[in-house]
Design a protein around this motif. Structure first.
Motif, short mmCIF file in Angstrom:
data_model
loop_
_atom_site.label_atom_id
_atom_site.label_comp_id
_atom_site.label_asym_id
_atom_site.label_seq_id
_atom_site.Cartn_x
_atom_site.Cartn_y
_atom_site.Cartn_z
N ALA A 170 21.19 -12.72 15.59
CA ALA A 170 20.95 -13.33 14.28
C ALA A 170 19.50 -13.16 13.85
O ALA A 170 19.21 -12.98 12.67
CB ALA A 170 21.32 -14.81 14.33
N GLU A 171 18.62 -13.19 14.80
CA GLU A 171 17.19 -13.05 14.53
C GLU A 171 16.81 -11.60 14.24
O GLU A 171 15.95 -11.33 13.39
CB GLU A 171 16.42 -13.56 15.76
CG GLU A 171 14.94 -13.30 15.79
CD GLU A 171 14.37 -13.58 17.17
OE1 GLU A 171 13.54 -12.77 17.63
OE2 GLU A 171 14.73 -14.60 17.79
N ARG A 172 17.45 -10.65 14.92
CA ARG A 172 16.97 -9.26 14.91
C ARG A 172 17.78 -8.29 14.05
O ARG A 172 17.27 -7.22 13.68
CB ARG A 172 16.99 -8.74 16.35
CG ARG A 172 16.04 -9.49 17.28
CD ARG A 172 14.60 -9.11 17.00
NE ARG A 172 13.66 -9.98 17.68
CZ ARG A 172 12.45 -9.59 18.07
NH1 ARG A 172 12.05 -8.35 17.85
NH2 ARG A 172 11.63 -10.44 18.66
N ALA A 173 19.02 -8.60 13.75
CA ALA A 173 19.89 -7.61 13.10
C ALA A 173 19.46 -7.36 11.66
O ALA A 173 19.31 -8.29 10.88
CB ALA A 173 21.34 -8.09 13.14
N VAL A 194 24.20 -5.28 10.99
CA VAL A 194 25.25 -6.23 10.60
C VAL A 194 26.49 -5.49 10.15
O VAL A 194 27.62 -5.83 10.54
CB VAL A 194 24.74 -7.16 9.48
CG1 VAL A 194 25.90 -7.96 8.88
CG2 VAL A 194 23.68 -8.12 10.02
N CYS A 218 28.47 -12.34 16.08
CA CYS A 218 27.03 -12.07 16.01
C CYS A 218 26.62 -11.72 14.58
O CYS A 218 25.60 -12.20 14.07
CB CYS A 218 26.67 -10.93 16.95
SG CYS A 218 26.84 -11.32 18.72
N ALA A 259 24.03 -13.65 11.93
CA ALA A 259 22.91 -12.95 11.28
C ALA A 259 22.97 -13.10 9.77
O ALA A 259 21.95 -13.33 9.10
CB ALA A 259 22.93 -11.48 11.67
N ARG A 267 22.15 -16.79 8.78
CA ARG A 267 20.72 -17.10 8.94
C ARG A 267 19.90 -16.63 7.74
O ARG A 267 18.84 -17.18 7.44
CB ARG A 267 20.20 -16.45 10.22
CG ARG A 267 18.75 -16.79 10.54
CD ARG A 267 18.34 -16.21 11.88
NE ARG A 267 16.94 -16.51 12.18
CZ ARG A 267 15.93 -15.70 11.85
NH1 ARG A 267 16.17 -14.55 11.22
NH2 ARG A 267 14.68 -16.03 12.14
N ARG A 268 20.41 -15.64 7.03
CA ARG A 268 19.69 -15.10 5.88
C ARG A 268 20.31 -15.54 4.54
O ARG A 268 20.02 -14.96 3.50
CB ARG A 268 19.67 -13.57 5.96
CG ARG A 268 18.81 -13.05 7.10
CD ARG A 268 19.13 -11.61 7.46
NE ARG A 268 18.25 -11.09 8.49
CZ ARG A 268 18.36 -11.38 9.80
NH1 ARG A 268 19.34 -12.19 10.22
NH2 ARG A 268 17.52 -10.87 10.68
N GLY A 279 24.44 -19.66 12.63
CA GLY A 279 23.44 -19.01 11.79
C GLY A 279 22.82 -19.95 10.78
O GLY A 279 21.61 -19.91 10.52
#
Length: 228
Positions: free
Chosen positions: A43-46, A51, A65, A69, A72-73, A101
């Motif tokens: 979630a932090e890096r994708a 995605v 996952c 992601a 989270r955005r 997320g």
């Protein structure tokens, strides 16, 4: 090097199409628990390409996952549309990814997190309402009276929506899923600030069967039973 640090390093060196297999092999599935720590790293890096690859893969854990992601955005309105759709996915782990997320969003942008929960709880889909409840009823995020009040408000509105469903609709799996979330969510919200939440909880109409079940389940939670 911790697993989390290793995952971050590994993912940084992978192309988007390599992410699905990488996360699937470290998913912890099949098994009793999915690897939620790795979900958080993804979630932090994708980025959008990763995605897209995770969603296109088709397997549940990569999609979980990806859902985390996206959520989270979701302070970005265009991304929120996708997150809301994933909140109503038929796969429960994907729906859980959305809730996780949103909680990660709450760590960095509490205003956006509260606003999304407040909007989603009035969605026609009980599964989207459930995502709002699950996202905001997270103890680590309810550290102020303002956030506790927001959680109580979301629980109260979701409870009203559930209680208003026709009998046939209330028996559907999506409504049962919402009821289950409310069966613990109220206790989290009230325990965060009893002065804000206890009155609202005690005012729930237990003449309604689903509401009576929600009240009974929350009263069994230690965090609430000690207050009562």
């Amino acid at each position: 090097m911790t697993d989390v640090s290793q995952w971050r390093e590994d993912l940084a060196g992978l192309g988007p199409t390599e992410w699905p297999e990488y996360v699937e092999t470290r998913s912890g599935l099949p098994g009793p628990r999915a690897n939620l720590a790795l979900v958080g790293v993804v979630a932090e890096r994708a980025d959008p390409a990763a995605v897209e690859a995770l969603l296109a893969d088709g397997r549940e854990y990569p999609a979980m996952c990806a859902a985390a992601a996206v959520a989270r955005r979701s302070s970005d309105a265009s991304v929120e549309v996708t997150a809301r759709a994933l909140a109503a996915d038929e796969r429960w782990r994907v729906r859980e990814g959305v809730a996780l997320g949103l909680q990660l969003l709450g760590d960095t942008d509490p205003h956006a997190w509260r606003s999304i929960a407040s909007r989603w709880v009035d969605d026609p889909s009980p599964l989207v309402q459930r995502a709002a409840v699950a996202a905001i009823c997270e103890p680590r995020l309810l550290r102020t009276s303002e956030t506790a009040a927001a959680a109580v408000d979301v629980c109260a509105r979701a409870t009203r929506h559930l209680a208003a469903l026709p009998a046939e609709a209330a028996r559907r799996p999506d409504a049962r899923t919402l009821r289950q979330a409310l069966g613990y969510g109220w206790s989290v919200a009230v325990a965060a600030d009893p002065g804000v939440g206890l009155g609202a909880f005690l005012a729930l109409d237990t003449e309604l069967p689903d509401v009576a079940w929600i009240v009974r389940e929350n009263r069994r939670k230690k965090r609430l039973s000690t207050l009562l």
